[in-house]
Write a protein that holds these residues in place. Sequence first.
Motif, mmCIF file in Angstrom:
data_model
loop_
_atom_site.group_PDB
_atom_site.id
_atom_site.type_symbol
_atom_site.label_atom_id
_atom_site.label_comp_id
_atom_site.label_asym_id
_atom_site.label_seq_id
_atom_site.Cartn_x
_atom_site.Cartn_y
_atom_site.Cartn_z
ATOM 1 N N ASP A 119 6.305 5.157 9.494
ATOM 2 C CA ASP A 119 6.045 6.393 10.240
ATOM 3 C C ASP A 119 4.909 7.189 9.600
ATOM 4 O O ASP A 119 4.071 7.760 10.288
ATOM 5 N N VAL A 120 4.910 7.241 8.257
ATOM 6 C CA VAL A 120 3.865 7.975 7.528
ATOM 7 C C VAL A 120 3.308 7.046 6.457
ATOM 8 O O VAL A 120 4.068 6.432 5.704
ATOM 9 N N LEU A 121 1.981 6.970 6.383
ATOM 10 C CA LEU A 121 1.357 6.115 5.376
ATOM 11 C C LEU A 121 1.560 6.694 3.975
ATOM 12 O O LEU A 121 1.544 7.913 3.797
ATOM 13 N N PRO A 122 1.736 5.836 2.973
ATOM 14 C CA PRO A 122 1.819 6.322 1.594
ATOM 15 C C PRO A 122 0.509 7.015 1.220
ATOM 16 O O PRO A 122 -0.544 6.716 1.766
ATOM 17 N N LEU A 123 0.569 7.948 0.274
ATOM 18 C CA LEU A 123 -0.618 8.723 -0.090
ATOM 19 C C LEU A 123 -1.707 7.879 -0.740
ATOM 20 O O LEU A 123 -2.866 8.020 -0.407
ATOM 21 N N LEU A 124 -1.354 6.991 -1.652
ATOM 22 C CA LEU A 124 -2.378 6.242 -2.380
ATOM 23 C C LEU A 124 -2.997 5.112 -1.561
ATOM 24 O O LEU A 124 -4.148 5.198 -1.177
ATOM 25 N N PRO A 125 -2.269 4.037 -1.267
ATOM 26 C CA PRO A 125 -2.951 2.938 -0.565
ATOM 27 C C PRO A 125 -2.947 3.127 0.941
ATOM 28 O O PRO A 125 -1.927 3.419 1.525
ATOM 29 N N LYS A 126 -4.117 2.967 1.547
ATOM 30 C CA LYS A 126 -4.189 2.976 3.010
ATOM 31 C C LYS A 126 -3.753 1.618 3.532
ATOM 32 O O LYS A 126 -2.889 1.501 4.352
ATOM 33 N N THR A 127 -4.411 0.592 3.037
ATOM 34 C CA THR A 127 -4.038 -0.789 3.377
ATOM 35 C C THR A 127 -3.984 -1.542 2.064
ATOM 36 O O THR A 127 -4.953 -1.548 1.322
ATOM 37 N N THR A 128 -2.852 -2.108 1.769
ATOM 38 C CA THR A 128 -2.755 -2.834 0.506
ATOM 39 C C THR A 128 -3.174 -4.271 0.716
ATOM 40 O O THR A 128 -2.823 -4.894 1.712
ATOM 41 N N GLN A 129 -3.966 -4.762 -0.215
ATOM 42 C CA GLN A 129 -4.410 -6.153 -0.153
ATOM 43 C C GLN A 129 -4.231 -6.753 -1.537
ATOM 44 O O GLN A 129 -4.903 -6.370 -2.478
ATOM 45 N N THR A 130 -3.285 -7.666 -1.644
ATOM 46 C CA THR A 130 -3.053 -8.326 -2.919
ATOM 47 C C THR A 130 -3.791 -9.657 -2.920
ATOM 48 O O THR A 130 -3.994 -10.245 -1.866
ATOM 49 N N PRO A 131 -4.198 -10.125 -4.095
ATOM 50 C CA PRO A 131 -4.919 -11.410 -4.121
ATOM 51 C C PRO A 131 -4.040 -12.542 -3.613
ATOM 52 O O PRO A 131 -2.829 -12.525 -3.811
ATOM 53 N N LEU A 132 -4.687 -13.509 -2.972
ATOM 54 C CA LEU A 132 -3.944 -14.652 -2.447
ATOM 55 C C LEU A 132 -3.391 -15.479 -3.597
ATOM 56 O O LEU A 132 -4.095 -15.784 -4.548
ATOM 57 N N SER A 133 -2.116 -15.795 -3.502
ATOM 58 C CA SER A 133 -1.495 -16.581 -4.567
ATOM 59 C C SER A 133 -1.903 -18.038 -4.437
ATOM 60 O O SER A 133 -2.143 -18.537 -3.355
ATOM 61 N N LYS A 134 -1.979 -18.717 -5.560
ATOM 62 C CA LYS A 134 -2.352 -20.135 -5.590
ATOM 63 C C LYS A 134 -1.101 -20.977 -5.446
ATOM 64 O O LYS A 134 -0.650 -21.612 -6.376
#
Length: 192
Positions: A119-134
């Motif tokens: 409903d409400v975006l977190p304050l810090l990350p707008k869109t989180t992108q984690t590195p692709l796991s191997k």
Amino acid sequence: GFCTNVLLTQTPEHIVAQADNETELLCELRREHAGVYWYRWSQEKQNFQFLMFFSLLGKATYGTNISQEKFSVHGASSPTSYSLRISHLHASDNGIYYCSISQSSQLLLGTGTRLSVVDVLPLLPKTTQTPLSKKPLRCVTKSKSPIRKGACSPLVWVPLAATVLVLLLSLVPVAHRFHRMKRRLWLRIHRQ
């Protein structure tokens, strides 16, 4: 069966998006293909749902009860890039989205993108992108597949059923010929 494969890479790995907005998921193919399927795995419903198929020619085919206004696919910068746009986001859109291609009667799945609608975006990350796991390549067999509780997608079972039917029908003339040969042999034996 379904296989995860390095031929398809999806970015980002995780998206947090606000309800009533829209978002895009990117699928990169290693080489040009006839088109891309999109599926959603819902943890809540415990099912794997076919959303749509988008052909290289730009034609879209939608799954049962899938809104064309909600889901659309666009070819990106090259013939090997596709992006799935999801509009009017709602909590029911939560899940892991997979792009997929069909190859040698297997569906090869991309790396997957987890979508979390809030409903409400977190304050810090707008869109989180984690590195692709191997992760190593792995094929999901029927016993390990998340589809266990639901029915198979028509895209999987319809071609299988048609193949089985054709095989069964091709056995009819063979059985008839075998029966005639057996009868001739029986007649020859009894004439002698």
